[in-house]
Scaffold this active site. Structure first.
Site, short mmCIF file in Angstrom:
data_model
loop_
_atom_site.label_atom_id
_atom_site.label_comp_id
_atom_site.label_asym_id
_atom_site.label_seq_id
_atom_site.Cartn_x
_atom_site.Cartn_y
_atom_site.Cartn_z
N GLY A 242 0.84 -1.20 0.00
CA GLY A 242 0.00 0.00 0.00
C GLY A 242 0.87 1.24 0.00
O GLY A 242 2.07 1.16 0.27
N GLN B 223 3.00 9.83 2.19
CA GLN B 223 4.36 9.26 2.11
C GLN B 223 5.16 9.81 0.94
O GLN B 223 6.39 9.71 0.95
CB GLN B 223 4.28 7.73 1.99
N CYS C 162 6.53 -0.67 7.03
CA CYS C 162 6.13 0.57 6.36
C CYS C 162 7.27 1.02 5.46
O CYS C 162 8.43 1.02 5.87
CB CYS C 162 5.82 1.66 7.40
N LEU C 163 6.92 1.44 4.25
CA LEU C 163 7.94 1.94 3.32
C LEU C 163 8.61 3.20 3.87
O LEU C 163 9.73 3.51 3.46
CB LEU C 163 7.31 2.23 1.95
N HIS D 203 -3.72 1.10 8.27
CA HIS D 203 -2.35 1.63 8.27
C HIS D 203 -2.26 2.85 7.33
O HIS D 203 -1.68 3.88 7.69
CB HIS D 203 -1.41 0.49 7.82
N GLU D 204 -2.87 2.74 6.14
CA GLU D 204 -2.81 3.85 5.17
C GLU D 204 -3.65 5.04 5.64
O GLU D 204 -3.26 6.20 5.46
CB GLU D 204 -3.29 3.39 3.79
N HIS E 188 -1.71 7.10 7.96
CA HIS E 188 -0.77 8.01 7.27
C HIS E 188 -1.45 9.33 6.92
O HIS E 188 -0.86 10.40 7.07
CB HIS E 188 -0.25 7.38 5.98
O1 GNR Z 1 4.29 -2.70 2.24
C1 GNR Z 1 3.72 -2.61 3.32
N1 GNR Z 1 3.49 -3.72 4.06
C2 GNR Z 1 2.70 -3.74 5.19
C3 GNR Z 1 2.77 -4.87 5.99
C4 GNR Z 1 1.99 -4.95 7.12
C5 GNR Z 1 1.12 -3.94 7.43
C6 GNR Z 1 1.06 -2.81 6.66
C7 GNR Z 1 1.84 -2.72 5.54
S1 GNR Z 1 1.73 -1.31 4.54
C8 GNR Z 1 3.32 -1.29 3.84
C9 GNR Z 1 3.42 -0.20 2.78
C10 GNR Z 1 3.28 1.14 3.47
O2 GNR Z 1 4.13 1.64 4.14
N2 GNR Z 1 2.13 1.72 3.36
O3 GNR Z 1 1.91 2.88 4.01
NI NI Z 2 3.19 2.86 5.71
#
Ligand code: GNR
Ligand code: NI
Length: 168
Positions: free
Chosen positions: A46, A51, A92-93, A134-135, A138
């Site tokens: 995601g 980001q 998270c990236l 999670h997104e 952000h």
């Molecule tokens: O790539 C991603 N993997 C992930 C793994 C577990 C829970 C959430 C994520 S999201 C993350 C990509 C990202 O940072 N999205 O904001």
């Molecule tokens: Ni993230």
């Protein structure tokens, strides 16, 4: 294809709250395309616009094994369906290389606009439910490291700052 730079923790820009998208037009569709390119290039499941330093309520997700099922969420809203919780090891990236267990509501209902500006509602399960939450965090300036102890968050912060210094 255009790749966007992904901001890394503890960059304060990641704390910006995203504004609602007024109209889903070609400008927004171009952002969605660039975000999908960036997400696939980085092998993420995601990506939130925050980001990539775009402070509008836009999310792209692909939780498929085959990496060919993109989903777009514009101006998403979320409801918690019941009190059941679910723990998942999140990454998270914007926090590269670190994974921590985070507990979130298991059953949620999400309403958003797609890339055509059409409203839709889903009740996601499993990784998709985790990822949407999670997104959406952000977009509010929140990161998964905010759910772990101050000790762990500071250790992650110091390690990433050190890495960012040696790269700059
Ligand atoms: O790539 C991603 N993997 C992930 C793994 C577990 C829970 C959430 C994520 S999201 C993350 C990509 C990202 O940072 N999205 O904001
Ligand atoms: Ni993230």
């Amino acid at each position: 294809m255009a790749l966007l730079e992904i901001l890394e923790f503890p960059n304060p820009k990641l704390r910006t709250k995203a504004a609602q998208v007024e109209t889903v037009d070609e400008r927004v569709q171009a952002i969605v395309r660039d975000m999908l390119d960036t997400m696939y290039d980085a092998s993420g499941v995601g990506l939130a616009a925050t980001q990539v330093d775009i402070h509008e309520q836009i999310i792209v997700i692909d939780v498929s094994e085959s990496r060919d099922e993109p989903q777009v969420f514009i101006n998403p809203s979320i409801e918690i369906v019941d009190e059941e919780q679910f723990e998942y090891d999140e990454g998270c990236l914007s926090v590269p290389g670190f994974y921590e267990a985070v507990t979130r509501p298991k059953h949620v209902r999400v309403t958003a606009l797609n890339e055509q500006g059409e409203s839709f509602t889903i009740e996601p399960e499993g990784l998709l439910a985790v990822c949407i939450q999670h997104e959406m965090d952000h977009l509010q300036g929140k990161l998964f490291v905010d759910y772990v102890s101050n000790f762990k968050r500071n250790r992650i912060r110091n390690k990433l700052l050190k890495k960012q210094r040696t790269r700059a």
